[in-house]
Design an enzyme around this catalytic site. Structure first.
Site, short mmCIF file in Angstrom:
data_model
loop_
_atom_site.label_atom_id
_atom_site.label_comp_id
_atom_site.label_asym_id
_atom_site.label_seq_id
_atom_site.Cartn_x
_atom_site.Cartn_y
_atom_site.Cartn_z
N ASP A 46 -66.88 -44.63 39.60
CA ASP A 46 -67.58 -43.37 39.31
C ASP A 46 -66.91 -42.27 40.12
O ASP A 46 -66.81 -42.37 41.35
CB ASP A 46 -69.05 -43.49 39.70
CG ASP A 46 -69.72 -44.64 38.95
OD1 ASP A 46 -70.26 -44.38 37.87
OD2 ASP A 46 -69.69 -45.79 39.46
N ASP A 82 -68.88 -41.92 34.91
CA ASP A 82 -68.44 -43.30 35.04
C ASP A 82 -67.14 -43.42 34.26
O ASP A 82 -67.15 -43.41 33.03
CB ASP A 82 -69.52 -44.23 34.48
CG ASP A 82 -69.09 -45.69 34.46
OD1 ASP A 82 -67.95 -45.99 34.89
OD2 ASP A 82 -69.89 -46.53 34.01
N ASN A 140 -74.49 -43.16 36.75
CA ASN A 140 -74.72 -44.04 35.59
C ASN A 140 -76.03 -44.77 35.88
O ASN A 140 -76.09 -45.63 36.76
CB ASN A 140 -73.57 -45.03 35.40
CG ASN A 140 -73.80 -45.96 34.23
OD1 ASN A 140 -74.91 -46.34 33.93
ND2 ASN A 140 -72.72 -46.34 33.57
N GLU A 150 -75.08 -43.49 30.37
CA GLU A 150 -75.80 -44.64 29.82
C GLU A 150 -77.31 -44.37 29.72
O GLU A 150 -78.11 -45.14 30.23
CB GLU A 150 -75.51 -45.91 30.62
CG GLU A 150 -74.19 -46.56 30.23
CD GLU A 150 -74.16 -48.05 30.55
OE1 GLU A 150 -74.46 -48.85 29.64
OE2 GLU A 150 -73.83 -48.41 31.69
N ASP A 164 -76.95 -50.53 38.45
CA ASP A 164 -75.86 -51.20 39.16
C ASP A 164 -74.84 -50.20 39.71
O ASP A 164 -73.91 -50.60 40.41
CB ASP A 164 -75.17 -52.25 38.28
CG ASP A 164 -74.90 -51.78 36.86
OD1 ASP A 164 -75.28 -50.64 36.51
OD2 ASP A 164 -74.30 -52.55 36.09
N HIS A 165 -75.03 -48.91 39.42
CA HIS A 165 -74.19 -47.85 39.95
C HIS A 165 -74.95 -47.02 40.99
O HIS A 165 -76.18 -46.92 40.94
CB HIS A 165 -73.74 -46.89 38.84
CG HIS A 165 -72.87 -47.50 37.81
ND1 HIS A 165 -71.52 -47.24 37.73
CD2 HIS A 165 -73.15 -48.34 36.78
CE1 HIS A 165 -71.01 -47.91 36.70
NE2 HIS A 165 -71.98 -48.58 36.11
N ASN A 207 -65.00 -45.99 34.42
CA ASN A 207 -64.63 -47.38 34.13
C ASN A 207 -63.16 -47.64 34.45
O ASN A 207 -62.48 -48.41 33.76
CB ASN A 207 -64.96 -47.75 32.68
CG ASN A 207 -66.37 -48.29 32.54
OD1 ASN A 207 -66.77 -49.17 33.29
ND2 ASN A 207 -67.13 -47.74 31.61
#
Length: 257
Positions: free
Chosen positions: A218, A147, A7, A34, A247-248, A149
């Site tokens: 992830d 991802d 991501n 994303e 941030d991943h 979530n």
């Protein structure tokens, strides 16, 4: 072969990092999430210059997914979205690469368990489950990565009590994740690593990465045919240390021929 998921939290912002990572870690297939780009804004020329082909499903500002495939591998039978599901959010992409059916997904976040977005998340996962059931039946060598979530269990959360019954860790979400595994899939990372404190996402705030306060959300799920070929599955935290990082962190699986 090596397959990875990442991501990137805006491909426009993170394209230099993606190109650097591919140069240093030349995986055969990279699933991106994303993108945050319109379909016609995808940086195909730069991706091709790096030695990759691509299929993508873009959406301005939010969502968007892509598969980058290293030449000379071909992208066969690409499918954008979940067939038969009129989802306004562009979250799923699939293609066959060297005999492996690859599905990349940016799963719904859900916001909070009190939100309408949480209801949408559970409904969306039900659609993904039904779609995946058909794909696994048609393609014995199948991988779902992206991802999700969802942090599947308490080992995947830096503060279990703080996250208990919260979005990403709620009982219904974890049940949805288990429902995918019940189709005959395996969480590839947990084949090789049973330790806690192994995360793929860290909030930008409060030095969460430096303090290793994150979540493992992830994932790479594989059918038995690919599980038998898997030799390694790791979280590559190096790009999270770079300038202007996502941030991943990428997750990478290696398959024997």
């Amino acid at each position: 072969m090596k397959f990875a998921t990442w991501n990137v939290n805006s491909l426009k912002v993170r394209l230099p990092q993606v190109l650097q990572w591919l140069a240093e870690t030349p995986v055969d297939v990279l699933a991106l999430q994303e993108l945050k780009l319109d379909q016609d804004k995808f940086p195909l020329a730069e991706i091709e210059a790096a030695g990759y082909r691509a299929v993508w499903y873009g959406q301005k500002t939010y969502n968007g997914v892509a598969l980058l495939v290293r030449a000379p591998f071909e992208i066969e039978d690409p499918v954008l979205g979940i067939p038969g599901y009129d989802d306004p959010q562009r979250r799923v992409i699939a293609a066959t690469v060297n005999g492996v059916r690859v599905i990349g997904a940016y799963c719904v976040n859900g916001e909070s368990i009190e939100s309408d977005k949480y209801v949408y998340k559970l409904e969306w996962y039900a659609r993904l489950h039904d779609y995946l059931a058909l794909e696994v039946e048609k393609h014995p060598a199948c991988v779902l990565m992206g991802d999700f979530n969802i942090a599947p269990d308490d080992r995947d959360v830096y503060d279990v009590e703080a996250w208990r019954d919260k979005v990403l860790c709620s009982v219904p979400e974890r049940a949805a994740f288990e429902g995918l595994l019940a189709l005959g899939l395996t969480d590839a990372f947990r084949v090789f690593n049973q330790e806690d404190k192994q995360y793929s996402w860290w909030d930008y705030r409060a030095a969460m990465f430096r303090r290793n306060l994150g979540l493992r959300i992830d994932h790479i799920l594989v059918t038995d045919a690919l599980k038998a070929r898997a030799t390694e599955c790791v979280i590559d935290k190096a790009p999270r240390k770079w300038e202007r990082p996502s941030d991943h962190a990428p997750v990478v699986i290696t398959l024997a021929d």
